[in-house]
Design a protein around this motif. Structure first.
Motif, PDB file in Angstrom:
ATOM      1  N   LEU A 354       0.839  -1.205   0.000  1.00 14.36           N
ATOM      2  CA  LEU A 354       0.000   0.000   0.000  1.00 14.36           C
ATOM      3  C   LEU A 354       0.873   1.253   0.000  1.00 14.36           C
ATOM      4  O   LEU A 354       0.636   2.187  -0.783  1.00 14.36           O
ATOM      5  CB  LEU A 354      -0.920  -0.011   1.216  1.00 14.36           C
ATOM      6  N   ASN A 355       1.869   1.287   0.871  1.00 17.59           N
ATOM      7  CA  ASN A 355       2.769   2.454   0.925  1.00 17.59           C
ATOM      8  C   ASN A 355       3.491   2.656  -0.397  1.00 17.59           C
ATOM      9  O   ASN A 355       3.555   3.771  -0.932  1.00 17.59           O
ATOM     10  CB  ASN A 355       3.796   2.283   2.045  1.00 17.59           C
ATOM     11  N   MET A 358       0.942   3.481  -3.451  1.00 16.88           N
ATOM     12  CA  MET A 358       0.372   4.827  -3.367  1.00 16.88           C
ATOM     13  C   MET A 358       1.440   5.896  -3.578  1.00 16.88           C
ATOM     14  O   MET A 358       1.154   6.969  -4.135  1.00 16.88           O
ATOM     15  CB  MET A 358      -0.343   5.017  -2.030  1.00 16.88           C
ATOM     16  N   SER A 359       2.665   5.625  -3.138  1.00 16.93           N
ATOM     17  CA  SER A 359       3.752   6.580  -3.377  1.00 16.93           C
ATOM     18  C   SER A 359       4.065   6.693  -4.861  1.00 16.93           C
ATOM     19  O   SER A 359       4.286   7.794  -5.377  1.00 16.93           O
ATOM     20  CB  SER A 359       5.012   6.150  -2.602  1.00 16.93           C
ATOM     21  N   THR A 365       0.192  11.865   1.565  1.00 18.02           N
ATOM     22  CA  THR A 365       0.339  11.121   2.822  1.00 18.02           C
ATOM     23  C   THR A 365      -0.958  11.115   3.632  1.00 18.02           C
ATOM     24  O   THR A 365      -1.235  10.147   4.337  1.00 18.02           O
ATOM     25  CB  THR A 365       1.464  11.733   3.677  1.00 18.02           C
ATOM     26  N   TYR A 367      -3.995  10.914   2.481  1.00 10.66           N
ATOM     27  CA  TYR A 367      -4.859   9.862   1.948  1.00 10.66           C
ATOM     28  C   TYR A 367      -4.277   8.479   2.207  1.00 10.66           C
ATOM     29  O   TYR A 367      -5.013   7.504   2.369  1.00 10.66           O
ATOM     30  CB  TYR A 367      -5.086  10.077   0.452  1.00 10.66           C
ATOM     31  N   GLN A 368      -2.947   8.386   2.241  1.00  7.54           N
ATOM     32  CA  GLN A 368      -2.327   7.108   2.576  1.00  7.54           C
ATOM     33  C   GLN A 368      -2.704   6.678   3.993  1.00  7.54           C
ATOM     34  O   GLN A 368      -3.028   5.509   4.228  1.00  7.54           O
ATOM     35  CB  GLN A 368      -0.800   7.218   2.452  1.00  7.54           C
ATOM     36  N   GLN A 369      -2.664   7.620   4.929  1.00  5.77           N
ATOM     37  CA  GLN A 369      -3.046   7.302   6.306  1.00  5.77           C
ATOM     38  C   GLN A 369      -4.513   6.900   6.384  1.00  5.77           C
ATOM     39  O   GLN A 369      -4.878   5.954   7.102  1.00  5.77           O
ATOM     40  CB  GLN A 369      -2.793   8.518   7.211  1.00  5.77           C
ATOM     41  N   LYS A 372      -4.890   3.287   4.923  1.00  6.85           N
ATOM     42  CA  LYS A 372      -4.336   2.264   5.815  1.00  6.85           C
ATOM     43  C   LYS A 372      -5.215   2.085   7.058  1.00  6.85           C
ATOM     44  O   LYS A 372      -5.389   0.971   7.544  1.00  6.85           O
ATOM     45  CB  LYS A 372      -2.907   2.628   6.215  1.00  6.85           C
TER      46      LYS A 372
END
Length: 393
Positions: A354-355, A358-359, A365, A367-369, A372
């Motif tokens: 996922l990290n 998405m990167s 970041t 939206y990444q949080q 997750k």
């Protein structure tokens, strides 16, 4: 028809493990398509393993703690503290890098002894002790570094986090020979162990896994190992951290599945009072779990520091959350008593994918949080659903 029905019933009982594998495959395929093939490029797979190795290592220790019904919120701060001590020892005290590694692992053991004593023998809940540890070791990190960064480190030390095993082909072969040999050996051992375990279960008439499913699982797992081996051999070979992680996974998976200590950990997490009444030394087992967690956190701290070539007061921020999330995504129960080392590794890989994905796609970041967090909530909700479903049955 009866064989088909029995196979379906068995798959239903293995819903947690099957769902985890399906989720990992689905996420991999999605990002492979969304990133136009970048996700499974050899260089990205190698980087994915290296960049997430310390989270995977922390997950190996964290899953044992959570199975026993505890939690450790201090691991991120311990990672930073051990990295700081490594920097001070190597660059200021001029201790040889190999001796500093041994001493830092000893520091991790002392941290585990400190926290394990308060939890196991003084009776303070692990949540409180490790929350205090999170603050204490973060403060000690800043004191040791005097709020400064320390760099650089010797090349030999840096190889622990970002080095590769020697290329036996001298860079002239299409596939790195040592990596291919390790991959083929690992596959052969996996197949042999799978067959041996099945024959042992059949001997004692405790085998309930359908033969077709056993073959499918064995072929699928071997195929995954060989595919990753091919990708790594196509780039620079085997990262040293992958060897460390592989050994940890094999050893701890065997300990939890086959040893008396592992059975005691599961018993404590399942029912602490019943475990104590059955003669298990619950305090000693809990103490050893946190000593082990301290050593594993120290190892993760050394690897992270070696990767960055930097001892940083802010190192390790949020590592405890990623490790805990990996364990729960990997199928561990919130109430304890359920979980596996391999499941935690798969959960960590899901977070890493996922990290990474998405990167590559340029997702912010924030939206990444968000994503997750939703994945973690879905994993725990799935665990609760499974329990209710089993209870209803």
């Amino acid at each position: 028809m009866s064989a088909f029905r029995s196979a379906l019933n068995y798959l239903g009982s293995q819903l947690r493990q099957v769902g985890l594998i399906i989720a990992l495959l689905a996420i991999t395929i999605f990002f492979q398509i969304a990133t136009s093939g970048i996700t499974l490029k050899p260089i990205n797979v190698s980087n994915l393993i290296v960049q997430n190795s310390y989270i995977l290592i922390l997950a190996v220790g964290m899953v044992m703690v959570i199975i026993a019904g505890h939690i450790d919120l201090s691991v991120g701060s311990v990672v930073a503290f051990v990295g700081a001590m490594a920097g001070v020892m190597i660059t200021q005290w001029n201790i040889p890098w190999w001796a500093a590694i041994v001493l830092c692992l000893g520091v991790g053991a002392v941290v585990g002894v400190w926290q394990g004593f308060w939890i196991a023998y003084f009776g303070i809940p692990a949540f409180i002790v490790t929350l205090a540890g999170m603050l204490t070791f973060r403060g000690l990190t800043q004191i040791a570094l005097q709020n400064q960064q320390i760099s650089p480190f010797p090349d030999e030390f840096r190889a622990l986090g970002s080095g590769f095993l020697p290329d036996l082909g001298g860079g002239t072969t299409l596939l790195e020979p040592l990596t291919m040999g390790i991959g083929l050996l690992a596959t052969a051992l996996l197949v042999a162990q799978g067959i041996r375990s099945r024959l042992a279960r059949k001997k004692y008439d405790v085998e309930d896994e359908p033969f077709a499913w056993f073959i499918l699982k064995l072929v699928f797992t071997a195929g995954i190992i060989l595919f990753i081996t091919y990708l790594l051999a196509s780039y620079r070979g085997t990262p040293i951290v992958l060897v460390v992680l592989g050994l940890l996974t094999v050893v701890y998976a065997a300990v939890m599945a086959n040893s008396v200590f592992g059975r005691h950990v599961y018993a404590i997490g399942g029912n602490l009072n019943a475990a104590a009444l059955s003669g298990i030394k619950t305090k000693r087992v809990t103490f050893m779990l946190f000593v082990n967690m301290g050593v594993i956190s120290a190892l993760a701290g050394l690897i992270f520091t070696a990767q960055l070539n930097l001892a940083n007061p802010k190192a390790g921020d949020g590592f405890e959350l990623d490790a805990i999330a990996a364990v729960f995504i990997g199928g561990a129960a919130v109430t304890g008593g359920i979980g596996t080392v391999t499941g935690a590794i798969i959960g960590g890989l899901i977070i890493g994918l996922l990290n990474n994905g998405m990167s590559i796609l340029g997702v912010g970041t924030e939206y990444q949080q968000l994503i997750k967090g939703l994945v973690l909530l879905a994993a725990v909700a799935f665990d609760v659903y499974n329990k209710r479903r089993s209870g209803g049955r």
